[in-house]
Scaffold this motif. Structure first.
Motif, PDB file in Angstrom:
ATOM      1  N   THR A 129      -4.928   0.358   4.612  1.00  0.00           N
ATOM      2  CA  THR A 129      -4.631  -0.885   5.331  1.00  0.00           C
ATOM      3  C   THR A 129      -5.648  -1.133   6.434  1.00  0.00           C
ATOM      4  N   SER A 138      -3.219  -8.912  -1.621  1.00  0.00           N
ATOM      5  CA  SER A 138      -4.586  -8.579  -1.203  1.00  0.00           C
ATOM      6  C   SER A 138      -5.454  -9.826  -1.095  1.00  0.00           C
ATOM      7  N   ALA A 173       0.840  -1.203   0.000  1.00  0.00           N
ATOM      8  CA  ALA A 173       0.000   0.000   0.000  1.00  0.00           C
ATOM      9  C   ALA A 173       0.874   1.253   0.000  1.00  0.00           C
ATOM     10  N   SER A 203       0.851  -7.015  -5.709  1.00  0.00           N
ATOM     11  CA  SER A 203      -0.090  -6.352  -4.796  1.00  0.00           C
ATOM     12  C   SER A 203      -1.445  -7.039  -4.804  1.00  0.00           C
ATOM     13  N   ALA A 254      -1.848   5.263   2.969  1.00  0.00           N
ATOM     14  CA  ALA A 254      -1.560   3.828   3.054  1.00  0.00           C
ATOM     15  C   ALA A 254      -2.036   3.263   4.389  1.00  0.00           C
TER      16      ALA A 254
END
Length: 635
Positions: free
Chosen positions: A156, A66, A36, A62, A152
């Motif tokens: 998160t 996730s 992130a 990424s 970020a």
């Protein structure tokens, strides 16, 4: 003594469970935050700069991280709650109400989540600092800056928090629907599943064969995403096979009776534990498939990207004099070249009309590049600077007619087809689409066009292009002096050394990120299995004590445990390595034979290293596991 004091004593007695659950949550947050932080860093994700080639490498990892977070957090919570439901069942027999259980579950999970978020974000910030330090100091991307990203942090917290809240609420609803006796027995129950079926096992095997056939068929139909479709089919096939793998044991028991008799305890234990391990085994296999596949992919990407950087830059330095920009005299150029560490061995120049397309005269191209193009009046030939053996998909523009705006109306040109040949390569001066036209058409467009302006593209070769850095730097400084701007990009100089270094930086970053994800998946697979073994520990302890009373020796039980753990830890790696090697072979099929087999070789090497690591892990954990069980043997 009230319920709170009992709960506190339970916490002290089982603090390792809480610690493991906390570590799993913190681990997930740290990993997600790192990516992130990269995504929200504007200097790193700048799509207008050259580092966009590097930053684009973070997209696929990424997405994988996730998906991993969305699956790993619910699994670790489920494993933790299976242990806690046993405790809640005992407390309910003492009079604890559903409302008190609800409050207790919310409180302890909320506290663990809160502490995990704080710890995870702090640790994630430190790890992301390491990420950026590697990018800046090791890879050498100097125009990237590190900063604390509150965006970020927010992403998160929201992503993890959303997954965690939904997981906890589902778990609470499940607990409230359970009877007390079911809660007490929850930790001892294997995951239930349908009885193994020979038919379903056969269907799974047939689908597995189909997934392989799809890759062979793709040699002819050439669909770029076929490997992904085939991999999804293979994923479903492996699940069906694993869900019905008890058929294999039945087959062995009938066809290989002596082998079955010698290993009846192990095979019997396998049948008994099968339904509780099939989901874990399936998850581990595909974690290893993706880990090995992408590591093999990026290790071969490194040499192929460097090779492509050379192939696509036949000239070592290229820039355009156009729109009054980059007017550097021959005298100034001579001074710059004289001060460099290498000499100019070749210099060429060609006029270009720049607008929606780059227009070149066919006769001038023949003269400069020693080709033999013939384009009839009123036609155009599309010229593509592609190497079809570079392993990438290439797009081709289909335009039957081009209308060039001129003073007396549009000047139409009809297509004469296309030619795929690298003459001047990938450079800023001749970026976008380039067409070749007849001399008469070229002069008419140059004279009457409203939107096309003439300029000169200058191309140079050096004796040693790797030593041309000093010349390139001085020429770039000169460009800044003579030009009011060097935007858009076609004003900028292009060089083989620049393309090569950028490709090298991109490849190193890709290897770094994929290694990070690789270690993540390897650790995650082992954590998932470790959690499963922790759930079954007391059951294993009771089983051993029963077998011990029946006469089983310690060395026999040790052998049984080693076989079981070996199968659980090593089979997923081996299977994942085979599947990954198969698919990477076909992904690199459009490359030359060297890269094709190099990719397979890397997958085999990576799989072998993982098997060695897993074997060491099995031995370490097996000794610890046995010591805990053998403590209960009466002396």
């Amino acid at each position: 003594m009230n319920f709170n004091s009992i709960a506190k004593k339970m916490f002290r007695a089982n603090y390792k469970r809480y610690l493991l659950y906390f570590i799993c949550n913190t681990f997930s947050i740290v990993l997600f935050y790192c990516f992130a932080a990269l995504f929200t860093n504007k200097s790193f994700m700048d799509t207008t700069s050259e580092i966009s080639m590097i930053s684009s490498n973070v997209i696929a990892p990424s997405i994988m991280v996730s998906i991993f977070l969305a699956l790993f957090v619910p699994y670790s919570h489920s494993a933790f709650q299976k242990l806690r439901r046993n405790d809640y069942g005992i407390l309910m027999t003492l009079g604890m109400t559903d409302k008190e259980i609800f409050r207790n579950v919310l409180f302890e999970n909320g506290m663990i989540a809160l502490i995990s978020i704080v710890t995870g974000l702090l640790a994630g910030t430190l790890v992301s600092m390491g990420f950026f330090s590697f990018i800046i100091h090791v890879i050498g991307i100097k125009n990237v800056t590190f900063g604390i990203s509150f965006k970020a942090y927010l992403i998160t917290i929201l992503f993890y928090g959303g997954i965690f809240i939904v997981t906890v609420l589902i778990s609470i609803l499940k607990s409230l629907k359970m009877q007390i006796i079911d809660m007490i027995k929850e930790r001892y129950k294997a995951d239930k599943g349908a009885k193994s079926s020979k038919i379903v096992f056969g269907i799974g095997t047939a689908i597995l064969v189909i997934s392989a056939v799809l890759m062979f068929v793709n040699n002819y139909i050439k669909l770029w995403n076929m490997w992904f479709i085939s991999m999804l089919v293979c994923c479903g096939a492996t699940y069906l096979i694993l869900c019905n793998a008890e058929v294999i044991v039945l087959f062995v028991s009938k066809r290989f009776k002596n082998f079955y008799i010698r290993n009846c305890l192990f095979l019997g234990d396998f049948k008994y534990r099968f339904h509780s391990t099939k989901k874990v085994t399936f998850t581990m296999i595909w974690l290893f498939v993706f880990a090995i596949f992408f590591m093999g992919l990026c290790t071969v990407t490194y040499p192929s990207m460097l090779e492509n950087a050379v192939i696509y830059t036949p000239y070592h330095m290229v820039y355009a004099e156009i729109y009054g920009m980059n007017k550097i005299s021959d005298y100034d150029l001579g001074e710059i070249f004289e001060s460099g560490d290498t000499k100019v061995t070749q210099q060429k120049s060609i006029e270009v009309l720049r607008g929606a397309f780059n227009i070149l005269s066919a006769s001038k191209v023949n003269e400069v590049f020693k080709t033999d193009y013939h384009v009839a009046k009123g036609n155009f030939l599309m010229l593509y600077q592609y190497d079809l053996q570079d392993g990438y998909e290439h797009s081709f523009l289909s335009v039957p007619v081009i209308n060039i705006p001129c003073n007396d109306g549009d000047y139409p040109l009809k297509t004469a087809g296309k030619d795929i040949r690298i003459l001047f390569g990938d450079n800023n001066a001749l970026s976008d689409f380039t067409i070749l036209v007849n001399d008469a058409d070229y002069m008419q467009i140059k004279k009457a066009s409203l939107n096309y302006k003439a300029g000169n593209v200058k191309m140079f070769k050096f004796a040693q292009w790797r030593k041309s850095g000093d010349i390139l730097d001085k020429l770039e400084q000169k460009q800044y002096k003579v030009n009011p701007t060097i935007e858009p990009k076609y004003y900028k100089m292009s060089s083989r050394l620049g393309k090569y270094n950028l490709a090298k930086q991109s490849a190193i970053f890709l290897i770094f990120v994929e290694t990070f994800v690789f270690l993540l998946f390897w650790a995650s697979a082992n954590i998932i299995l470790y959690l499963k073994l922790q759930l079954e520990f007391e059951d294993e302890e009771r089983k051993f004590m029963s077998l011990y009373k029946m006469g089983m020796r310690e060395d026999e039980f040790r052998s049984l445990v080693n076989k079981k753990l070996g199968l659980m830890f090593l089979l997923p790696v081996f299977t994942g390595g085979v599947i990954a090697s198969f698919y990477i072979y076909f992904v690199f099929l459009s490359f030359n034979w060297y890269y094709k087999w190099l990719s397979v070789g890397y997958c085999i090497i990576i799989s072998a290293i993982m098997l060695i690591l897993q074997n060491g892990f099995v031995k370490t954990y097996s000794n610890s596991f046995l010591q805990r069980i053998l403590k209960g043997i009466p002396q």
